[in-house]
Design a protein around this motif. Structure first.
Motif, PDB file in Angstrom:
ATOM      1  N   HIS A 140     -37.489 -15.103 -67.605  1.00 30.40           N
ATOM      2  CA  HIS A 140     -37.158 -13.879 -68.358  1.00 30.40           C
ATOM      3  C   HIS A 140     -38.330 -12.923 -68.215  1.00 30.40           C
ATOM      4  CE1 HIS A 140     -35.081 -11.493 -71.432  1.00 30.40           C
ATOM      5  NE2 HIS A 140     -36.294 -11.238 -71.917  1.00 30.40           N
ATOM      6  N   THR A 141     -38.114 -11.832 -67.541  1.00 31.81           N
ATOM      7  CA  THR A 141     -39.179 -10.877 -67.238  1.00 31.81           C
ATOM      8  C   THR A 141     -38.880  -9.555 -67.945  1.00 31.81           C
ATOM      9  OG1 THR A 141     -39.451 -11.898 -65.065  1.00 31.81           O
ATOM     10  CG2 THR A 141     -40.465  -9.731 -65.415  1.00 31.81           C
ATOM     11  N   ARG A 142     -39.871  -9.071 -68.665  1.00 35.59           N
ATOM     12  CA  ARG A 142     -39.765  -7.774 -69.340  1.00 35.59           C
ATOM     13  C   ARG A 142     -40.965  -6.933 -68.961  1.00 35.59           C
ATOM     14  NH1 ARG A 142     -39.115  -6.701 -75.872  1.00 35.59           N
ATOM     15  NH2 ARG A 142     -38.976  -4.426 -75.734  1.00 35.59           N
ATOM     16  N   SER A 143     -40.708  -5.805 -68.335  1.00 34.64           N
ATOM     17  CA  SER A 143     -41.796  -4.953 -67.867  1.00 34.64           C
ATOM     18  C   SER A 143     -42.465  -4.249 -69.046  1.00 34.64           C
ATOM     19  CB  SER A 143     -41.265  -3.917 -66.877  1.00 34.64           C
ATOM     20  OG  SER A 143     -40.318  -3.069 -67.505  1.00 34.64           O
ATOM     21  N   ALA A 144     -43.755  -4.111 -68.966  1.00 32.10           N
ATOM     22  CA  ALA A 144     -44.525  -3.447 -70.028  1.00 32.10           C
ATOM     23  C   ALA A 144     -44.324  -1.940 -69.949  1.00 32.10           C
ATOM     24  CB  ALA A 144     -46.001  -3.803 -69.893  1.00 32.10           C
ATOM     25  N   THR A 145     -44.326  -1.292 -71.115  1.00 28.45           N
ATOM     26  CA  THR A 145     -44.202   0.166 -71.186  1.00 28.45           C
ATOM     27  C   THR A 145     -45.573   0.782 -71.409  1.00 28.45           C
ATOM     28  OG1 THR A 145     -43.795   0.070 -73.571  1.00 28.45           O
ATOM     29  CG2 THR A 145     -41.873  -0.006 -72.123  1.00 28.45           C
ATOM     30  N   GLY A 146     -45.675   2.037 -71.087  1.00 28.04           N
ATOM     31  CA  GLY A 146     -46.931   2.742 -71.283  1.00 28.04           C
ATOM     32  C   GLY A 146     -47.914   2.566 -70.154  1.00 28.04           C
ATOM     33  N   ASN A 147     -47.444   2.197 -68.986  1.00 33.11           N
ATOM     34  CA  ASN A 147     -48.337   2.070 -67.834  1.00 33.11           C
ATOM     35  C   ASN A 147     -48.696   3.452 -67.289  1.00 33.11           C
ATOM     36  OD1 ASN A 147     -48.231  -0.761 -67.944  1.00 33.11           O
ATOM     37  ND2 ASN A 147     -46.351  -0.789 -66.730  1.00 33.11           N
TER      38      ASN A 147
END
Length: 546
Positions: free
Chosen positions: A376-383
């Protein structure tokens, strides 16, 4: 100073008109002194509450009367004033009594429910109470003077196609000169949407007293809500870069010699991915056993059919015959049998029947674990996708021995060093497309003028103290003037007053005669001007004598 008794004695010897004038003057002096003293004792009144409804104003006035606290009403009754020393104390006492309640009614409306109200009335009262509570919450914002909330809550239904989503409208009355920031507007929208079930933020409208739609600033073109925290995060990132640049260059170039601006491209998009992977079957010895089951059964009893299945095994054996003559020599396996001879196996007598052997059955079931991977992969926000920085540095300030000031541009090596410092400060990354521009130019802005410190005699505390002292000093001077300039001379004059001596007898006779002569002349003049008056007077005399 003359005694008070002698002054009273002198006052009693004055003529009637002079006594009246003297007493009136003393009364005026005493009144002025009392008025000045009362003016000096009058407290400074401050505003307790303003813009009150009639109901709250009446309740507060009644409470002040019970607490024996003096109060005043401003022009038009728009505010209630109390002495300055009582303002905070009175506010706390009134707050403990729930005053002022305000014109907006909240959940206290539900406390006075009557028996026998219908379900519709209960729903209406609940909606009114909820609107009032939300209005009170919005009024707690510093810039909001008053707020009204209108909720449109549809009637629930069991049919999906007939269901409607609720909506809300908010009208805020702001203080003069105050505005709401975008984050505050988003906070109001989220407050309303979180208080009503199934109310989406896009269905909340916020207006000000001039009719401007404030909530339009928080909605994107697609109708989705912009997160105010994302904007704050973007500003904090850019401010952090600017502070880094200024902090590292100011010690080298001097204060106020650096100007920097940074623009950051932030990726606020979010994505989630779930994958379930299976590997090929591995060897049993390399795979973990998940479960294993064994079963064994045995059966005993009558003999069972034996032999090779088929028609030959089911036929009865033939008649046995004894061999005649010599025994045949054994032949090699596979050699042909002579004529008239049979094989030993064919001529052997049948075997005797044997007892049936027990039947045993064994079963084993083994389950191996399947090699499975769940990801389960969730990309980080605010990059940070890209950073653009622009820096302007001032020319170097040079002060000569004679005090002359001049400015000189920085050299190429110095500019290269400054550029390298800025690159390291912002974490410059060429691969992601960052850009940096450093410019050396003379600042045209004039030096900031240092405001002089406010003198002591202009400070508010000094002005207030001077007013209080001046008021008391004026009262003292007025009282001293009335005492020494008016009362004392008057008392001295009354104490030394002596009535004039009576005139001699001859002067009194002459005076009386002159007065009688004057009266006779006046009577003659009246008789000449109006004879009827004289005739009436004579008639009265005659009637009286008769």
């Amino acid at each position: 100073m003359a005694s008070f008794g002698s002054a009273l004695q002198g006052l009693s010897q004055l003529p009637g008109r002079q006594q009246f004038g003297t007493i009136l003057g003393l009364a005026v002096v005493v009144s002025l002194a009392i008025a000045a003293w009362m003016w000096g004792q009058t407290p400074d009144y401050r505003v307790l509450y303003s813009n009150l409804s009639d109901r709250d104003g009446g309740a507060i006035v009644a409470a002040l009367g019970q607490m024996n606290i003096p109060y005043r009403m401003s022009d038009g009754g728009g505010a209630i004033l109390v002495p300055a020393t009582y303002v905070h104390d009175v506010r706390l006492k009134l707050a403990s009594q729930g005053l002022p309640k305000g014109s907006v009614v909240g959940f206290e409306l539900m406390e006075n429910q009557r028996i026998g109200v219908t379900q519709f009335q209960e729903q209406v009262n609940y909606q009114r109470a909820l609107e009032g509570e939300l209005g009170k919450s919005i009024q707690s914002i510093a810039a909001v003077q008053a707020a009204r909330v209108h909720l449109a809550i549809p009637k629930p239904t069991v049919f999906l196609r007939d269901q409607q989503k609720p909506s809300a409208s908010v009208l805020v009355n702001l203080y003069p000169g105050r505005t709401l920031e975008r984050a505050q507007i988003a906070g109001i929208v989220n407050l309303i949407s979180s208080s009503v079930p199934e109310l989406a933020p896009r269905n909340v409208s916020v207006l000000d007293q001039t009719g401007n739609l404030l909530s339009a600033q928080t909605h994107a073109e697609d109708g989705s809500m912009l997160d105010a925290s994302q904007l704050q995060y973007l500003q904090s990132i850019e401010s952090s870069y600017i502070n880094r640049i200024v902090a590292i260059l100011e010690p080298v170039l001097g204060r106020e010699n650096v100007r920097a601006q940074v623009t950051a491209d932030i990726d606020f998009s979010s994505s989630e991915q779930m994958a379930e992977l299976y590997k090929p079957n591995a060897k049993p010895e390399e795979t973990a056993v998940r479960s294993q089951q064994q079963s064994e059964s045995a059966a005993s009893g009558a003999s069972q059919a034996q032999g090779v299945p088929g028609a030959l095994s089911n036929q009865p054996p033939g008649t046995a015959s004894a061999p005649i003559g010599n025994q045949p020599t054994p032949s090699k396996p596979g050699a042909p049998i002579p004529a008239g001879q049979t094989s030993p196996a064919a001529s052997a007598p049948p075997a005797a029947p044997t007892a049936a052997a027990p039947s045993v059955r064994k079963e084993t079931t083994t389950n191996f674990e399947i090699d499975k991977t769940i990801r389960h992969t969730r990309s980080a926000t605010g990059n940070i996708r890209r950073v653009s920085a622009a820096v302007v540095v001032n020319h170097r300030k040079i002060t000569a021995e004679n005090g002359d000031v001049s400015f000189k541009a920085l050299s190429e090596p110095e500019m290269s060093q400054i550029q390298a410092l800025v690159r390291d400060a912002i974490g410059f990354n060429k691969e992601r497309g960052d850009s940096l521009n450093v410019l050396n130019a003379a600042f045209s802005q004039s030096e900031r003028e240092t405001l002089p410190e406010l003198p002591l005699w202009k400070q508010p505390e000094t002005i207030g103290t001077a007013k209080e002292v001046g008021k008391n000093l004026l009262i003292g001077l007025l009282a001293l003037y009335l005492l020494l300039g008016v009362v004392k001379p008057l008392l001295n004059k009354l104490a030394t007053y002596k009535p004039p001596p009576p005139p001699p007898a001859s002067e009194v006779h002459v005076l009386q005669r002159s007065q009688s002569t004057d009266r006779l002349g006046e009577a003659r003049l009246i008789a000449q001007q109006d004879p009827r008056v004289v005739a009436n007077v004579v008639r009265g005399w005659v009637n009286k004598n008769g």
